[in-house]
Write a protein that holds these residues in place. Sequence first.
Motif, PDB file in Angstrom:
ATOM      1  N   LEU A   1       0.842  -1.186   0.000  1.00 11.72           N
ATOM      2  CA  LEU A   1       0.000   0.000   0.000  1.00 11.72           C
ATOM      3  C   LEU A   1       0.880   1.240   0.000  1.00 11.72           C
ATOM      4  O   LEU A   1       1.887   1.296   0.700  1.00 11.72           O
ATOM      5  CB  LEU A   1      -0.902   0.019   1.231  1.00 11.72           C
ATOM      6  CG  LEU A   1      -1.883  -1.143   1.401  1.00 11.72           C
ATOM      7  CD1 LEU A   1      -2.678  -0.964   2.688  1.00 11.72           C
ATOM      8  CD2 LEU A   1      -2.819  -1.260   0.217  1.00 11.72           C
TER       9      LEU A   1
ATOM     10  N   GLU B   1       0.886   5.514   0.486  1.00 14.10           N
ATOM     11  CA  GLU B   1       0.099   6.594   1.070  1.00 14.10           C
ATOM     12  C   GLU B   1      -0.561   7.414  -0.026  1.00 14.10           C
ATOM     13  O   GLU B   1       0.055   7.778  -1.022  1.00 14.10           O
ATOM     14  CB  GLU B   1       0.991   7.492   1.926  1.00 14.10           C
ATOM     15  CG  GLU B   1       0.230   8.626   2.594  1.00 14.10           C
ATOM     16  CD  GLU B   1       1.133   9.542   3.409  1.00 14.10           C
ATOM     17  OE1 GLU B   1       0.601  10.313   4.227  1.00 14.10           O
ATOM     18  OE2 GLU B   1       2.357   9.484   3.218  1.00 14.10           O
TER      19      GLU B   1
ATOM     20  N   ARG C   1      -5.518   6.493   2.133  1.00 16.34           N
ATOM     21  CA  ARG C   1      -4.703   5.523   2.871  1.00 16.34           C
ATOM     22  C   ARG C   1      -3.598   6.272   3.609  1.00 16.34           C
ATOM     23  O   ARG C   1      -2.529   6.521   3.057  1.00 16.34           O
ATOM     24  CB  ARG C   1      -4.111   4.476   1.932  1.00 16.34           C
ATOM     25  CG  ARG C   1      -5.163   3.616   1.251  1.00 16.34           C
ATOM     26  CD  ARG C   1      -4.542   2.595   0.311  1.00 16.34           C
ATOM     27  NE  ARG C   1      -5.562   1.822  -0.359  1.00 16.34           N
ATOM     28  CZ  ARG C   1      -6.143   2.170  -1.504  1.00 16.34           C
ATOM     29  NH1 ARG C   1      -5.781   3.304  -2.099  1.00 16.34           N
ATOM     30  NH2 ARG C   1      -7.074   1.418  -2.059  1.00 16.34           N
TER      31      ARG C   1
ATOM     32  N   CYS D   1      -2.024   2.348   6.275  1.00 15.05           N
ATOM     33  CA  CYS D   1      -3.252   1.625   6.619  1.00 15.05           C
ATOM     34  C   CYS D   1      -4.358   1.944   5.623  1.00 15.05           C
ATOM     35  O   CYS D   1      -4.446   3.064   5.106  1.00 15.05           O
ATOM     36  CB  CYS D   1      -3.728   2.001   8.020  1.00 15.05           C
ATOM     37  SG  CYS D   1      -2.537   1.669   9.331  1.00 15.05           S
ATOM     38  N   ASP D   2      -5.207   0.975   5.377  1.00 15.46           N
ATOM     39  CA  ASP D   2      -6.383   1.167   4.542  1.00 15.46           C
ATOM     40  C   ASP D   2      -7.623   1.053   5.418  1.00 15.46           C
ATOM     41  O   ASP D   2      -8.037  -0.057   5.766  1.00 15.46           O
ATOM     42  CB  ASP D   2      -6.425   0.115   3.426  1.00 15.46           C
ATOM     43  CG  ASP D   2      -7.516   0.401   2.414  1.00 15.46           C
ATOM     44  OD1 ASP D   2      -8.424   1.192   2.722  1.00 15.46           O
ATOM     45  OD2 ASP D   2      -7.474  -0.168   1.300  1.00 15.46           O
TER      46      ASP D   2
ATOM     47  N   ASP E   1     -12.501   1.583  -0.705  1.00 12.65           N
ATOM     48  CA  ASP E   1     -12.982   0.239  -1.002  1.00 12.65           C
ATOM     49  C   ASP E   1     -13.175  -0.507   0.314  1.00 12.65           C
ATOM     50  O   ASP E   1     -12.198  -0.905   0.940  1.00 12.65           O
ATOM     51  CB  ASP E   1     -11.975  -0.503  -1.896  1.00 12.65           C
ATOM     52  CG  ASP E   1     -12.403  -1.928  -2.188  1.00 12.65           C
ATOM     53  OD1 ASP E   1     -13.573  -2.263  -1.913  1.00 12.65           O
ATOM     54  OD2 ASP E   1     -11.568  -2.703  -2.691  1.00 12.65           O
TER      55      ASP E   1
ATOM     56  N   GLY F   1     -11.156  -3.549   1.235  1.00 11.97           N
ATOM     57  CA  GLY F   1      -9.750  -3.437   1.600  1.00 11.97           C
ATOM     58  C   GLY F   1      -9.512  -3.029   3.035  1.00 11.97           C
ATOM     59  O   GLY F   1      -8.357  -2.908   3.461  1.00 11.97           O
ATOM     60  N   ALA F   2     -10.577  -2.822   3.799  1.00 13.17           N
ATOM     61  CA  ALA F   2     -10.432  -2.336   5.166  1.00 13.17           C
ATOM     62  C   ALA F   2      -9.571  -3.281   5.999  1.00 13.17           C
ATOM     63  O   ALA F   2      -9.799  -4.487   6.027  1.00 13.17           O
ATOM     64  CB  ALA F   2     -11.797  -2.168   5.820  1.00 13.17           C
TER      65      ALA F   2
ATOM     66  N   ARG G   1      -6.182  -3.653   5.733  1.00  5.26           N
ATOM     67  CA  ARG G   1      -4.861  -3.932   5.179  1.00  5.26           C
ATOM     68  C   ARG G   1      -3.850  -2.919   5.703  1.00  5.26           C
ATOM     69  O   ARG G   1      -4.131  -1.736   5.823  1.00  5.26           O
ATOM     70  CB  ARG G   1      -4.897  -3.842   3.648  1.00  5.26           C
ATOM     71  CG  ARG G   1      -5.571  -5.009   2.956  1.00  5.26           C
ATOM     72  CD  ARG G   1      -4.611  -6.174   2.744  1.00  5.26           C
ATOM     73  NE  ARG G   1      -3.376  -5.730   2.119  1.00  5.26           N
ATOM     74  CZ  ARG G   1      -3.248  -5.460   0.810  1.00  5.26           C
ATOM     75  NH1 ARG G   1      -4.290  -5.562   0.008  1.00  5.26           N
ATOM     76  NH2 ARG G   1      -2.088  -5.076   0.309  1.00  5.26           N
TER      77      ARG G   1
ATOM     78  N   GLN H   1      -7.964   5.648  10.821  1.00  2.84           N
ATOM     79  CA  GLN H   1      -9.252   6.239  10.468  1.00  2.84           C
ATOM     80  C   GLN H   1      -9.402   7.618  11.112  1.00  2.84           C
ATOM     81  O   GLN H   1      -9.809   8.583  10.457  1.00  2.84           O
ATOM     82  CB  GLN H   1     -10.393   5.334  10.916  1.00  2.84           C
ATOM     83  CG  GLN H   1     -11.765   5.852  10.506  1.00  2.84           C
ATOM     84  CD  GLN H   1     -12.881   5.091  11.186  1.00  2.84           C
ATOM     85  OE1 GLN H   1     -13.061   5.181  12.393  1.00  2.84           O
ATOM     86  NE2 GLN H   1     -13.629   4.320  10.401  1.00  2.84           N
TER      87      GLN H   1
ATOM     88  N   TRP I   1      -7.199  10.197   9.492  1.00  7.56           N
ATOM     89  CA  TRP I   1      -7.755  10.594   8.200  1.00  7.56           C
ATOM     90  C   TRP I   1      -8.887  11.597   8.403  1.00  7.56           C
ATOM     91  O   TRP I   1      -8.956  12.623   7.718  1.00  7.56           O
ATOM     92  CB  TRP I   1      -8.278   9.375   7.433  1.00  7.56           C
ATOM     93  CG  TRP I   1      -8.744   9.751   6.058  1.00  7.56           C
ATOM     94  CD1 TRP I   1      -7.997   9.810   4.927  1.00  7.56           C
ATOM     95  CD2 TRP I   1     -10.074  10.180   5.689  1.00  7.56           C
ATOM     96  NE1 TRP I   1      -8.765  10.241   3.869  1.00  7.56           N
ATOM     97  CE2 TRP I   1     -10.042  10.474   4.310  1.00  7.56           C
ATOM     98  CE3 TRP I   1     -11.261  10.338   6.389  1.00  7.56           C
ATOM     99  CZ2 TRP I   1     -11.171  10.914   3.616  1.00  7.56           C
ATOM    100  CZ3 TRP I   1     -12.382  10.787   5.702  1.00  7.56           C
ATOM    101  CH2 TRP I   1     -12.332  11.063   4.325  1.00  7.56           C
TER     102      TRP I   1
END
Length: 480
Positions: A37, A39, A43, A55-56, A61, A64-65, A67, A135, A138
């Motif tokens: 992944l 950035e 992400r 982190c995703d 998507d 993909g949470a 990952r 999260q 973000w």
Amino acid sequence: MSPETGLGGPGARAEPDLVRLHLTDSALVIDPGGGELREDLVRPALPVDGGEIVCDPGIADPAGAGRMSARLLDGRVPEWVGLIYGPEVARAAGQMLDRTARPESDGAVGLTQTVHSTWFTRPSRAAWIFLRLAQGLWIRRYWPSPADGSALAIDPFLLDLELGALMRMEPVPVCFGSDAMESLVYGPHRDRIRGAAEHLRDHGAEDILVRKLHVLLRRALSWLIERIEDDEGDEDNEGDDGDGPGAGDEIDALWALYDDLGGLPRAVKQFYFAPVMREPRARRACVQPEDVWEGGSLVRHGTDALDWSQNFCGLLATDNDAVRWVVAPVRDGGFRLDVSVAVADRIAHDIDGARALARVPIPGFLPVLVELRPDEAGARLTGWAAVTADEMRAIDVVDVVSVPGARAPLRGPARERMRELQDGATRWARRRSRSVRQQVEAPDVQSWDLLVPRTIPAGLDLSMPWAAEVAAAQGIVMRP
């Protein structure tokens, strides 16, 4: 995330349990599922001891949470590798890095190894917390501000309190290796923490949040006490005579306040919160280009998207048509470019001093720059610049920035990709906001007790609302 199926939720594939490690010329890369992944807008990367974790949270998507990819940058295996990915991955990483230290290590670059693990299907406490932090960070940096108010207006103080509380949970501190991340979220509010805790002790809070606030502010107080003790220690080392205001008395008072908040929370309906001031919707109606000019004929007009990564979070509306531009002739035969961008609804009453810059790239020439300031209504930032006929015909991008050191404006496919990512993130925030509002209207009291748990429960998932979201859904914000 769910305890039964792992980070991906129902039907999640198990490939992320296969962790691929490979050496590059600058890092050891850990790729669960075989794909690193990077950035980007959706992400976030978390700087950790000796490297970084991307982190995703599932914003672009949902499949993909959970990952997480990692990069080890200083030739060692930090403790967080084992805490997040498990001992097998940490052991393999150590063996690969040992090879790079040998005289014959020239062939180590490009070395790859795959490790079977259960880090994804049976995530550790550290993995849960890091995904939750990703999260929240973000939301702190990119949470959208659509002009129609369809996404909740997040209170930055409440959000930072909860992020700081998570960062103080074991084993997270050792993963960061310093208090830099805590200082990022607590630092801007250092002068506010004590007052908020005293107000909570003396006046209580909304019952739906009172338990959360007790937990959040106790953890913030413990951080504040540590900072004061550190500051006092630095002064002692510099030969201070100790005759100034007593830090010891202040620390004792803060510990007493900490203990007071450890009792049974007292819920009330008023005092600690104040209603959010809402701008009348009619006043914030979209201004049509034809309304801008007093009898002047329009030549060209259009809209553009705000690049979130180049703007302060929560300052401007983030709709893909938030930026408006109009070109019209003026009496001297030239042209005037007017640019405006909608202000986020949440700051409509606190817009004094807000500024931004519109950059209009002109191929083969210097860009046109337009300084934007609040209009009389406080609904938009506006500005204008004189342009030539050639410049007027070349306008295709109007890029608005409000952060220093912004990168060059994105154009062509890169700008369309930016718009698509931001549009998807806005849809995600709107769905999440609707969900939180529904929970507030019919709350399950037990679920709110998990907002900031003392231990990470098996059922924690990314749909769990943040305290700041709960407050926003009720139309209340913390008093300054």
